[in-house]
Scaffold this motif. Sequence first.
Motif, PDB file in Angstrom:
ATOM      1  N   VAL A  45       0.939  -1.276   0.013  1.00  0.00           N
ATOM      2  CA  VAL A  45       0.057  -0.009  -0.270  1.00  0.00           C
ATOM      3  C   VAL A  45       0.891   1.252  -0.345  1.00  0.00           C
ATOM      4  O   VAL A  45       0.817   2.507  -0.335  1.00  0.00           O
ATOM      5  N   ILE A  46       1.719   1.193   0.793  1.00  0.00           N
ATOM      6  CA  ILE A  46       3.144   2.244   1.024  1.00  0.00           C
ATOM      7  C   ILE A  46       3.850   2.665  -0.362  1.00  0.00           C
ATOM      8  O   ILE A  46       3.951   3.395  -0.413  1.00  0.00           O
ATOM      9  N   LEU A  47       4.150   1.106  -0.894  1.00  0.00           N
ATOM     10  CA  LEU A  47       4.665   1.147  -2.518  1.00  0.00           C
ATOM     11  C   LEU A  47       3.516   2.103  -3.351  1.00  0.00           C
ATOM     12  O   LEU A  47       4.144   2.532  -3.995  1.00  0.00           O
ATOM     13  N   ILE A  48       2.184   1.886  -3.608  1.00  0.00           N
ATOM     14  CA  ILE A  48       1.714   1.987  -4.108  1.00  0.00           C
ATOM     15  C   ILE A  48       1.211   3.804  -4.102  1.00  0.00           C
ATOM     16  O   ILE A  48       1.417   4.429  -5.046  1.00  0.00           O
ATOM     17  N   VAL A  49       1.882   4.176  -2.844  1.00  0.00           N
ATOM     18  CA  VAL A  49       1.695   5.857  -2.484  1.00  0.00           C
ATOM     19  C   VAL A  49       2.606   6.934  -3.295  1.00  0.00           C
ATOM     20  O   VAL A  49       2.955   7.284  -3.890  1.00  0.00           O
TER      21      VAL A  49
END
Length: 226
Positions: A45-49
Amino acid sequence: MMVVTFVTSIPAWFLYAPVRDNPDSITGAGADPTTSVALGALLEVILIVANVGTAVVPYAIFRRYSQGLALSYVAARLVEGMFIAIGLVSLLAFLFVRQEGAATDPALGGVFVAIYERAFQIGPGIFAGVANGMILGSLMYRSGLVPRGLALVAVIGGPLVTASGIAGMVGIVERGSALQGLATIPEFVWELSFGIYLIVKGFKPSPIPAGADDGAAREVPPRSAP
């Protein structure tokens, strides 16, 4: 933000291993992979952001050199993030089915894992090369915001990653083979070096070409890094 993509994507791949390597565990057999997969999902999720941020945050700077490339970079990063999300949801669904005890056929676990692997193949496996290699590399080479020798690594590495990803998808080469691993090295070096360069030095002062943006020849401040 580019460095954030490294410190989230690589650990997530290993955290997913209990499910990726043992899809039969969807029936409840074996060790519980919930903690490992949930942590991997959080990292992704952090990667997508971070993926979206690497394109959106510097967009105002990039568009001064090429609005087409700047928009293309945002679009490619969004597509990559979408496929990462598809894989992420697939593994979370795996956990939900396992926890509910709803799976009696171990083949169902293989379906969820296959969705994750194919989404990874198209997202990070193909579109990362398009976005960070071909598009961003071309933009950096054209603008001179980073040393052109560094940008050339991206221009070379991006097509290699994309070509190897497509070759793996259609079965020309084995997925995860040594050949695919070798093809990712220039892209890996580029992304890591680019992120570190921006942290240490920021963008180089570079005149904006006549006719770009509002046509004024200006210099980008050297610390205007995403």
